[in-house]
Design an enzyme around this catalytic site. Structure first.
Site, short mmCIF file in Angstrom:
data_model
loop_
_atom_site.label_atom_id
_atom_site.label_comp_id
_atom_site.label_asym_id
_atom_site.label_seq_id
_atom_site.Cartn_x
_atom_site.Cartn_y
_atom_site.Cartn_z
CG ASP A 101 8.28 -2.16 22.30
OD1 ASP A 101 8.90 -3.21 22.08
OD2 ASP A 101 8.80 -1.15 22.82
CE1 TYR A 137 13.85 -2.21 26.31
CE2 TYR A 137 14.08 0.03 25.47
CZ TYR A 137 13.68 -1.28 25.29
OH TYR A 137 13.10 -1.67 24.11
CG HIS A 188 7.85 -5.70 17.97
ND1 HIS A 188 7.35 -6.15 19.18
CD2 HIS A 188 8.46 -4.51 18.25
CE1 HIS A 188 7.65 -5.28 20.13
NE2 HIS A 188 8.32 -4.28 19.59
#
Length: 398
Positions: free
Chosen positions: A185, A324, A376
């Site tokens: 990630d 982000y 994940h």
């Protein structure tokens, strides 16, 4: 919440103690119990199902015990050090084996250092987990800026490149002249950018969420085109999986990339925060939903709530989301990493990277393996498999 030992040295490493006041836990339970619920979803595809989140909330308010987790978490060696104006929190566990290789492991969102706890023992004490003393690691597990017990940047500019530079400084400050790094990630984004910096001590990296997508494939995905002609079966599967994810699974990322400060609701409502976090991707959500339906596999109810509660108590819902907004690079596009790389493909990851793409993305691919189970949050879900893959990657680089 936590205390550090004061010091006058700007680059000093200070012990950090975790101590959550009881009134914060009382307030958390009160807020969970007072949640205002919407009506039930008419279609399961619309997001976190009411049945799942109500089961989570009921367990959180009545049975979940943060103190049990805190005792285990706080017993680890926690430290902070100021780098580039921000306090960086990290866990630092040294192996008893003399020739252990230093390993920096970076989490992502909605992860934290909590998701790395299950790999500490297998990697620092390998002989107790069926491996050799020659496979031992010293572990450095930092919290990203704005996450967990790290400081929250008060200025913009903390993108993955800046974090990568901070991590290089951290390893230097710890006295590690030869080391390796791992991430998934955001952890992969930071780790690959460390690799692009090519600091003298970084021998190689391992990733469980590789950035392998070739430029022509990336362009076709951005345009929403069908799979290009000539793809192998594995490449076509990867393309279709990514296309589906970009079509239906990136809503959370778009909001945080554009308007992270608007997410006041997940700072004020613990259940709102939990729902936002567990809806990261469909397969991870399904894994978590099973745990709250009495069919745990890979993650338990306590695992999930240890992490969500960690976010709540550190008030990092919005500060973590800003990463982000800061990022300008594509998540999955190949970046031109030229140092040795190991790749592990977990079947329920956001996309199954094909070997052919990995070989193009990483010319010094020293390890590639497709494992049978995991998604994940690989270190959290499948710590033994994850640890074995890390050992296999770095064995030739010691």
């Amino acid at each position: 919440m936590g205390t550090t030992v004061p010091t006058t040295g700007g680059d000093a490493i200070r012990p950090f103690t975790i101590d959550v006041p009881e009134e914060q836990l009382t307030d958390l339970r009160r807020r969970v119990a007072a949640t205002k619920w919407p009506d039930r979803e008419p279609d399961d595809s619309q997001g976190v199902q009411l049945e799942t989140i109500q089961a989570l909330a009921d367990y959180w308010a009545t049975e979940y015990d943060w103190r049990r987790f805190e005792e285990r978490f706080a017993a680890l060696p926690h430290f902070v050090t100021e780098i580039d104006g921000v306090d960086i929190h990290f866990i630092h566990v040294r192996s008893e084996h003399e020739d252990a290789l230093p390993l920096l492991v970076t989490h992502g969102w909605p992860g934290s250092t909590v998701e790395q706890l299950k790999i500490i023992d297998p990697l620092t004490r390998p002989t107790e987990h069926g491996a050799s003393a020659a496979d031992a690691f010293h572990l450095v597990i930092p919290s990203l800026p704005g996450y967990g017990f790290s400081g929250k940047p008060t200025e913009t500019g903390w993108d993955p490149v800046r974090v990568a530079r901070a991590w290089v400084e951290l390893m230097s400050r710890l006295g590690y002249r030869r080391y390796v790094a791992q991430g998934g990630d955001w952890g992969n984004a930071v780790t690959e950018r460390m690799a692009l910096l090519e600091p003298p001590g970084l021998l190689g990296i391992h990733t469980n969420m590789p950035a392998t997508v070739p430029a022509d494939i990336s362009k076709a995905l951005q345009l929403g085109d069908p799979p290009p002609a000539g793809l192998s079966a594995a490449e076509k599967t990867a393309y279709e999986t990514l296309a589906d994810f970009f079509r239906t699974g990136v809503g959370y990322a778009i909001e945080m990339a554009n308007r992270p400060q608007t997410l006041y609701g997940i700072v004020d409502s613990p259940v709102g925060l939990a729902a936002w976090m567990i809806d990261h991707d469909v397969r991870s959500y399904q894994l978590i939903a099973r745990a709250f339906a009495g069919r745990p596999g890979g993650l338990s109810r306590d695992d999930v709530l240890d992490n969500v509660t960690h976010y709540w108590l550190t008030n990092t819902a919005i500060s973590s989301a800003r990463l982000y907004w800061e990022n300008t690079g594509a998540f999955f596009d190949a970046r031109g990493v030229e140092i040795p790389v190991g790749v592990t493909v977990f079947p329920d990851e956001l996309y199954p990277a094909p070997r052919s793409w990995a070989e193009r993305a990483y010319p010094k691919l020293v390890h590639f393996n497709e494992v049978e189970e995991g998604g994940h949050f690989a270190a959290w879900e499948q710590p033994q498999t994850f640890s074995a893959e890390v050992r296999a990657t770095f064995r030739s680089l010691r």
